[in-house]
Design an enzyme around this catalytic site. Sequence first.
Site, PDB file in Angstrom:
ATOM      1  N   ASP A 436     -28.374  -1.075  20.145  1.00  0.00           N
ATOM      2  CA  ASP A 436     -28.817  -0.725  18.811  1.00  0.00           C
ATOM      3  C   ASP A 436     -29.514  -1.947  18.231  1.00  0.00           C
ATOM      4  O   ASP A 436     -29.371  -3.055  18.751  1.00  0.00           O
ATOM      5  CB  ASP A 436     -27.599  -0.336  17.963  1.00  0.00           C
ATOM      6  CG  ASP A 436     -27.959  -0.044  16.520  1.00  0.00           C
ATOM      7  OD1 ASP A 436     -28.999   0.597  16.300  1.00  0.00           O
ATOM      8  OD2 ASP A 436     -27.214  -0.461  15.632  1.00  0.00           O
ATOM      9  N   LYS A 437     -30.285  -1.754  17.150  1.00  0.00           N
ATOM     10  CA  LYS A 437     -30.987  -2.892  16.546  1.00  0.00           C
ATOM     11  C   LYS A 437     -30.240  -3.429  15.338  1.00  0.00           C
ATOM     12  O   LYS A 437     -29.734  -4.530  15.321  1.00  0.00           O
ATOM     13  CB  LYS A 437     -32.406  -2.498  16.138  1.00  0.00           C
ATOM     14  CG  LYS A 437     -33.181  -3.625  15.457  1.00  0.00           C
ATOM     15  CD  LYS A 437     -34.370  -3.113  14.703  1.00  0.00           C
ATOM     16  CE  LYS A 437     -33.995  -2.375  13.444  1.00  0.00           C
ATOM     17  NZ  LYS A 437     -33.382  -3.210  12.398  1.00  0.00           N
ATOM     18  N   PHE A 617     -44.381   2.872   0.317  1.00  0.00           N
ATOM     19  CA  PHE A 617     -44.565   2.646   1.753  1.00  0.00           C
ATOM     20  C   PHE A 617     -43.907   3.776   2.546  1.00  0.00           C
ATOM     21  O   PHE A 617     -42.841   4.250   2.195  1.00  0.00           O
ATOM     22  CB  PHE A 617     -43.918   1.313   2.133  1.00  0.00           C
ATOM     23  CG  PHE A 617     -44.119   0.906   3.561  1.00  0.00           C
ATOM     24  CD1 PHE A 617     -45.148   0.053   3.912  1.00  0.00           C
ATOM     25  CD2 PHE A 617     -43.280   1.370   4.562  1.00  0.00           C
ATOM     26  CE1 PHE A 617     -45.328  -0.333   5.232  1.00  0.00           C
ATOM     27  CE2 PHE A 617     -43.454   0.997   5.877  1.00  0.00           C
ATOM     28  CZ  PHE A 617     -44.485   0.141   6.204  1.00  0.00           C
ATOM     29  N   THR A 755     -33.091   2.508  18.283  1.00  0.00           N
ATOM     30  CA  THR A 755     -32.843   2.311  16.858  1.00  0.00           C
ATOM     31  C   THR A 755     -33.322   3.500  16.047  1.00  0.00           C
ATOM     32  O   THR A 755     -34.243   4.212  16.449  1.00  0.00           O
ATOM     33  CB  THR A 755     -33.533   1.023  16.358  1.00  0.00           C
ATOM     34  OG1 THR A 755     -33.345   0.904  14.953  1.00  0.00           O
ATOM     35  CG2 THR A 755     -35.022   1.049  16.663  1.00  0.00           C
ATOM     36  N   GLY A 756     -32.690   3.702  14.923  1.00  0.00           N
ATOM     37  CA  GLY A 756     -33.121   4.740  14.003  1.00  0.00           C
ATOM     38  C   GLY A 756     -34.223   4.276  13.073  1.00  0.00           C
ATOM     39  O   GLY A 756     -34.755   5.056  12.287  1.00  0.00           O
ATOM     40  N   ASP A 887     -23.800   4.925  16.853  1.00  0.00           N
ATOM     41  CA  ASP A 887     -23.873   4.422  18.223  1.00  0.00           C
ATOM     42  C   ASP A 887     -22.741   4.942  19.102  1.00  0.00           C
ATOM     43  O   ASP A 887     -22.685   4.617  20.287  1.00  0.00           O
ATOM     44  CB  ASP A 887     -23.837   2.886  18.226  1.00  0.00           C
ATOM     45  CG  ASP A 887     -24.950   2.288  17.400  1.00  0.00           C
ATOM     46  OD1 ASP A 887     -26.087   2.781  17.510  1.00  0.00           O
ATOM     47  OD2 ASP A 887     -24.687   1.351  16.624  1.00  0.00           O
TER      48      ASP A 887
END
Length: 1189
Positions: A436-437, A617, A755-756, A887
């Site tokens: 995972d990040k 953004f 990663t999400g 995760d």
Amino acid sequence: MGRTGGGRRRDRLRWSKLYTFSCFRTPATSGDAAGGPSAHGGSAVGGPGFTRVVHCNNSAVHRRKPLKYPTNYISTTKYNVLTFLPKAIFEQFRRVANLYFLLTAILSLTPVCPFSAVSMIAPLAFVVGLSMIKEGVEDWRRFMQDMKVNNRKVGVHKGDGEFEYRHWEDLAVGDVVKVEKDQFFPADLLLLSSSYEDGICYVETMNLDGETNLKVKRSLEVTLPLEEDESFKDFRGIIRCEDPNPNLYTFVGNLEYERQIYAIDPFQILLRDSKLRNTSFIYGVVIFTGHDSKVMQNSTESPSKRSTIEKKMDMIIYILFSVLVLISLISSIGFAVRIKFDLPKWWYLQPEKANKLDDPTRPALSGIFHLITALILYGYLIPISLYVSIELVKVLQAHFINQDIHMFDEDTGNTAQARTSNLNEELGQVHTILSDKTGTLTCNQMDFLKCSIAGVSYGVGSSEVEIAAAKHMASGNDDQDIQVQDVWENNEDEIQLVEGVTFSVGRTRKSSVKGFSFEDDRLMQGNWTNEPNSSTILLFFRILALCHTAIPEVNEATGALTYEAESPDEGAFLVAAREFGFEFFKRTQSSVFVRENFTASNGPTEREFKVLNLLEFNSKRKRMSVILKDEDGQILLLCKGADSIIFERLAKNGRVFEADTTKHLNDYGEAGLRTLALSYRVLDESEYSAWNAEFLRAKTSIGPDRELQLEHVSDLIERELILVGATAVEDKLQKGVPQCIDRLAQAGLKIWVLTGDKMETAINIGYACSLLRQGMRRICLSIPTGDQVAQDAKKAAKESLMLQIANGSQMVKLEKDPDAAFALVIDGKALTFALEDDMKHMFLNLAIECASVICCRVSPKQKALVTRLVKEGIGKTTLAIGDGANDVGMIQEADIGVGISGVEGMQICYFFYKNIAFGLTIFYFEAFAGFSGQSVYDDWFMLLFNVVLTSLPVISLGVFEQDVSSEICLQFPALYQQGPKNLFFDWYRILGWMANGLYSSLAIFFLNICIFYDQAIRSGGQTADMAAVGTTMFTCIIWAVNMQIALTMSHFTWIQHLFVWGSVGTWYLFIIVYGSALRSRDNYQILLEVLGPAPLYWAATLLVTAACNIPYLIHISYQRSCNPLDHHVIQEIKYLKKDVEDQTMWKRERSKARQRTKIGFTARVDAKIKQIRGKLHKKAPSLTIHTVS
């Protein structure tokens, strides 16, 4: 629970006016279907998959049939009170050895057993019981973690407008809850209202999708009046929606309230395990509870994993069992022959009563009974203590992991927690790491380090990449490996690159302001006013202070300002603006206030800027703009975004600084920094008015193309921009992440990031942790935007993705440069198709060819599916690393483990060696004694052999053995490949140890028989009886196997010495004590009176022990001299102290121990070195490069 507060906070602000894309209000209809953009989904309500009905504020209805929804209690344990015994027993007896010993324990109750029943049942009960206790303790820990979550408290409406605190586990569908700031949502909720007047709230979903950016949620207009506790006294409504499912990003449903029907979409849904941020409180109604919630739907049942080594052990046991059956058949046939032909002649052996076990008239039946006897008798070929010894080793390893000072977090006081020890050894076999990040690689903190304004670069700090490259060049040795840890412990003021060229780095120190590591006197303390382009610098600082969606918070204790920003980047920009003298301190409904310190001669000035529009953004736009009016009435559009997006929107007269800024952006990127370009545009009143009218029409439109209209209108105004400059922030990684990834890459491991986060965030993190670098060619897989429900759109998307994969594979194959590196980046939508059966192998083959793989916008379910694809497609061990609930599926799917490389293989080989050496001597004696079924050893000897006398040394081998120290392993990362290459547990080594056991058994038996056959051992001339021979043989076995393990060990502590020689001493102590007991029968005083006084006994022990171990000693001596393994060479260098006396050789050996890699900090520094050398060739030798960190 008392009432909290009276009214809304922050002057009843309606923050939704800030947002263009994030907040859209769904209108109501009075018909049967919902209107608005969700109407197409609302029409499905009531059909298959959309049958859930929720009665708001009436939870009692859902506790009984026909609804009877599950409670909010969650459990992640493998067992419960009812299932523990059957499931745990099944786990134990799916091990073939345990199954065999269960059968022999049952047969020990019959007359065919050659041993007493207790000697067969006790070891099995001990082994199985200990393993079950371990499983129970580990599952109890999971249960306690579940209880900690289930016992969290939340405010729940109990009736009459009053709320009380209840445990999460007591929540039910339909309950109205009040969640306060920084609390987790206890279930999946429909947002009814919030502390903001227009019903928006900010949500952190890091536990669900890994994203740190805050999400904006907004309630339905009709529920906004539900703003106080008392307003829920008479609240009633019915929600009809989709059934429980794992999709985090969609929701289809309707709310029936006050005779109107309102469409519900994901903007109104708050998911369990996400957290309320920047909002005092929210009210919500529970839709999904417990295991029906989306986060739990994404989790999978705790699997019962078995390591690769354990599966291989079963294969070896099958082989040994085949040998056991073979020698038992030989024994039973031999017995039947002797019974038929010889027993009638042995008048002195005739039984008093005829029985089936030795009936000469029925030799076949006697042979069958003897087969059962032999299967039990030779059962010591199968090591019953193998599993329990390995279980004990793993538990002790887990304990040492938990106590490891190098895995202690000083900031939180937390230690490592090995939650299960079943798979420790798997870490020594890992081929691919899937990580995972967020929270795993990053700590979600940005530091403002450099900037480019008006074509001038500011900021003299050095990044880790720059410092490492300079130090490596200064060493003057290209073969030397880069000491990554030195970068974080740099104490040098200046590094000389080549003669006359220095790189000034100063002394590393921590910034006093969190988020701001910028150093350059030209911009600090108002000195920027003296710069040639001071007006452009002023504009740059104002863009930092104004172009954002952050909310200022005043710390009541200190009075200092903090910023609640949607992303860490925005927070860093606002801190930087404040340090430069432009402090954003207040936001109202329509204005932003900035305190400017150096723009007026009379001191600080507070300026108000009216916010007209905000174009926030998103991952598709890759930019953010704010349109505002300053105090002079001038309308400005301020825009920040990715440089590629901004540059293509610049006006002809806005490109003055483009060339210089581009150069600086490249430099910042090569230094590992994240960059954004800043620009602006002055708007005429008439131009703005015309655009705003069109913008409002798009914003208030209803239909599926509303977002496309908004993007089109926004794009019209974000043109003709004037470039101001660029920012460079350093993404703060978790401590040690760059070093760790670098060592893993050098050790030959493949690293995937799942990663999400959105694509650009994931790519930036890839650069920060050196999975990506400048010059690496990226292959980005995505699908065209469109309605993915339509069948033709799905087909087109699939064909497009297949073409992209084919093009990417072709690009990799045609690449001629051996140093070229490719990175694969794929988003969640594309991954949905890539994981389908007809495409997943194409995708995997492309991914394997790339140096790094980053999967972004992936759901927890997709993380698990990718992990499964890698595990099954590559056929190698996978390790998953994560930090949140999102995760869990990935971790459960992977072959995860924490452990020590290599030792388990040696430990298991030794087990088979010692049991073959011991077990075959029983077979030899039985053949020697006419296949009588008689054991040469006492029952107690056999009981203690595996459980006591030979178990502790092998446990110490598994727990404490080090072929080289952990520090040396880090310096020689390629040593890790001994695990994945299976050097310590391949069939060559396994069969070699089995052959060693066979040889030792022959030496022990026949040497003892030859020595004691007709030799007197007592002063009276008596020869040895069976008890004396058996005890001597057993003594030789104890000495031989313990000497063998001593020769195997590379690392000795007092514990190893105590266990090895203590086991030998325990044997002598036992035989003295046992020999003094009357129950010892034939072994009475066997050592003190029979064997101890006989020199032949001690001579035989010495001779047999030497004969058993000298061949192994010759083998390892030859191997170390003529064909050494990598760790043998390092052991010799350390033993001879060559690492101290011959540094050149030591560095050369270390450089050889790095797997050639295209990712990691080292690869990035190599690329930086090439760039620096290229620059040096173009510059004068006397040049000095000055940077300070």
